[in-house]
Design an enzyme around this catalytic site. Structure first.
Site, PDB file in Angstrom:
ATOM      1  N   ASN A   1       0.872  -1.122  -0.004  1.00  0.00           N
ATOM      2  CA  ASN A   1      -0.001   0.040   0.042  1.00  0.00           C
ATOM      3  C   ASN A   1       1.036   1.224  -0.025  1.00  0.00           C
ATOM      4  OD1 ASN A   1      -2.334  -1.733   0.226  1.00  0.00           O
ATOM      5  ND2 ASN A   1      -2.201  -1.731   2.517  1.00  0.00           N
TER       6      ASN A   1
ATOM      7  N   GLY B   1      -4.310   3.320   1.470  1.00  0.00           N
ATOM      8  CA  GLY B   1      -4.326   2.499   2.729  1.00  0.00           C
ATOM      9  C   GLY B   1      -3.075   2.436   3.510  1.00  0.00           C
TER      10      GLY B   1
ATOM     11  N   HIS C   1       6.776   3.097   6.507  1.00  0.00           N
ATOM     12  CA  HIS C   1       8.220   2.324   6.391  1.00  0.00           C
ATOM     13  C   HIS C   1       8.053   1.231   5.508  1.00  0.00           C
ATOM     14  CE1 HIS C   1      12.014   0.666   8.361  1.00  0.00           C
ATOM     15  NE2 HIS C   1      11.689  -0.444   7.552  1.00  0.00           N
TER      16      HIS C   1
ATOM     17  N   HIS D   1       6.581  -1.563   3.415  1.00  0.00           N
ATOM     18  CA  HIS D   1       6.534  -2.874   3.895  1.00  0.00           C
ATOM     19  C   HIS D   1       5.694  -3.728   2.893  1.00  0.00           C
ATOM     20  CE1 HIS D   1       3.488  -0.352   5.643  1.00  0.00           C
ATOM     21  NE2 HIS D   1       2.647  -1.096   5.272  1.00  0.00           N
TER      22      HIS D   1
END
Ligand code: AMP
Length: 112
Positions: free
Chosen positions: A85, A91, A96, A98
């Protein structure tokens, strides 16, 4: 980034069990799982988003996909979904980089 929760997990300042720790990448279970397997795969280096990682060092993105493939194999997943996202409107809530690795149930398309 001293206040970044995922940096704290990556350096084990917050001792979350790590499912993967190799080549500058760590993975851990999502706190709020959306599937029987829901793992977050992150670089140790702090970038705010996948877009920023791709711009700074595209190899980071490759390392995340390599980790996801290895974790999927370990979990015996015959299919899985990987999602980034990127940006609030998509969203993203933790800034950081991911990757979500989701598996263990059927997934609809298009996603919500
Ligand atoms: P996103 O909305 O794409 O930024 O995803 C952030 C994800 O991080 C969500 O699925 C959260 O459930 C998850 N999350 C937030 N804090 C933690 C934490 N401390 N440990 C594990 N997962 C977390």
């Amino acid at each position: 980034m001293s206040e970044c929760i995922f940096c704290k997990i990556a350096n084990q300042e917050i001792p979350v069990p790590l499912l993967y720790d190799r080549d500058g990448v760590v993975a851990f279970s999502d706190l709020n799982p959306q599937a029987p397997v829901h793992v977050l795969v992150i670089p140790k280096v702090h970038h705010e988003s996948a877009a920023q990682s791709a711009a700074a060092n595209p190899a980071v993105i490759g390392a995340l996909f390599a980790a996801a493939a290895s974790l999927a194999l370990e979990h015996g997943l015959d299919g899985y979904r990987t999602t980034f996202n990127t940006g609030e409107s998509a969203g993203q809530s933790v800034f950081h980089t991911h990757m979500h690795l989701l598996g263990g149930r059927p997934f609809a398309w298009p996603p919500g």
